[in-house]
Design an enzyme around this catalytic site. Structure first.
Site, mmCIF file in Angstrom:
data_model
loop_
_atom_site.group_PDB
_atom_site.id
_atom_site.type_symbol
_atom_site.label_atom_id
_atom_site.label_comp_id
_atom_site.label_asym_id
_atom_site.label_seq_id
_atom_site.Cartn_x
_atom_site.Cartn_y
_atom_site.Cartn_z
ATOM 1 N N GLU A 1 4.021 -8.659 14.306
ATOM 2 C CA GLU A 1 3.247 -9.162 15.441
ATOM 3 C C GLU A 1 3.289 -10.683 15.533
ATOM 4 O O GLU A 1 3.336 -11.247 16.610
ATOM 5 C CB GLU A 1 1.782 -8.712 15.322
ATOM 6 C CG GLU A 1 1.579 -7.235 15.578
ATOM 7 C CD GLU A 1 0.121 -6.857 15.424
ATOM 8 O OE1 GLU A 1 -0.716 -7.378 16.184
ATOM 9 O OE2 GLU A 1 -0.173 -6.051 14.527
ATOM 10 N N ARG B 1 0.809 -1.215 0.000
ATOM 11 C CA ARG B 1 0.000 0.000 0.000
ATOM 12 C C ARG B 1 0.848 1.274 0.000
ATOM 13 O O ARG B 1 0.367 2.340 -0.362
ATOM 14 C CB ARG B 1 -1.016 -0.023 1.140
ATOM 15 C CG ARG B 1 -2.107 -1.073 0.900
ATOM 16 C CD ARG B 1 -3.141 -1.121 1.992
ATOM 17 N NE ARG B 1 -2.594 -1.371 3.307
ATOM 18 C CZ ARG B 1 -2.462 -2.555 3.868
ATOM 19 N NH1 ARG B 1 -2.842 -3.639 3.213
ATOM 20 N NH2 ARG B 1 -1.957 -2.690 5.071
#
Length: 170
Positions: A95, A58
């Site tokens: 994460e 993105r």
């Protein structure tokens, strides 16, 4: 302009208890997307940027029109194995694991003033990796610009010393 009216909140995506901030309605509205990019371009002009770096994928959506408007180059920071020529790499934590970012070694020249552009600043791991990679190549990160920043994650602490511009805060 109230850019938040063009952000769709999607509950439980990509997994349960996650509230996803979807930028596709902003991208789909020509005048709103144009104004959002113009605001990032104004920030970049103040920094006298030589090149824009956007992390996959993105960051390409945000960084390419910014580079185009400034009439400067765009450098993709790609995932491992996507670039065909000599690269510089950095591994970084996510994460749920690890990832690698890569940039062509000749894409950033020593002394280049670099703007990092991406859609979202959350935990800051990807941007921290971009900063390290750019500096490894001799570039100077003069700013980082985002459409959305999730303040609860305090990512600015990870990239302290980088001038951060965000259009929207949640």
């Amino acid at each position: 302009m109230d850019f938040k009216q063009y952000i769709a909140d999607v509950q439980d995506f990509p997994e349960k208890d996650i509230l996803f901030r979807d930028i596709t309605p902003l991208m789909g509205n020509g005048p709103a997307f144009h104004e959002a990019i113009d605001e990032i371009v104004a920030f970049a002009r103040e920094k006298d940027v030589d090149v824009v770096v956007g992390p996959e994928a993105r960051g390409f959506i945000v960084g390419c029109p910014v580079a185009y408007a400034l009439n400067i180059g765009f450098v993709p920071a790609r995932k491992k194995g996507k670039l065909p020529r000599e690269i510089e790499s950095i591994d970084y934590g996510l994460e749920y694991g690890k990832s690698t970012l890569q940039i062509h070694k000749d894409a950033i020249k020593p002394g280049d003033k670099v703007l990092i552009a991406d859609d979202l600043l959350a935990t800051g791991g990807t941007i921290e990796a971009c900063v390290s990679l750019i500096e490894k190549l001799g570039g100077e990160v003069v700013g980082a610009a985002f459409l959305v920043e999730l303040d609860e994650f305090k990512a600015r602490e990870k990239i302290a010393g980088t001038d951060v511009f965000s259009l929207m805060h949640y």
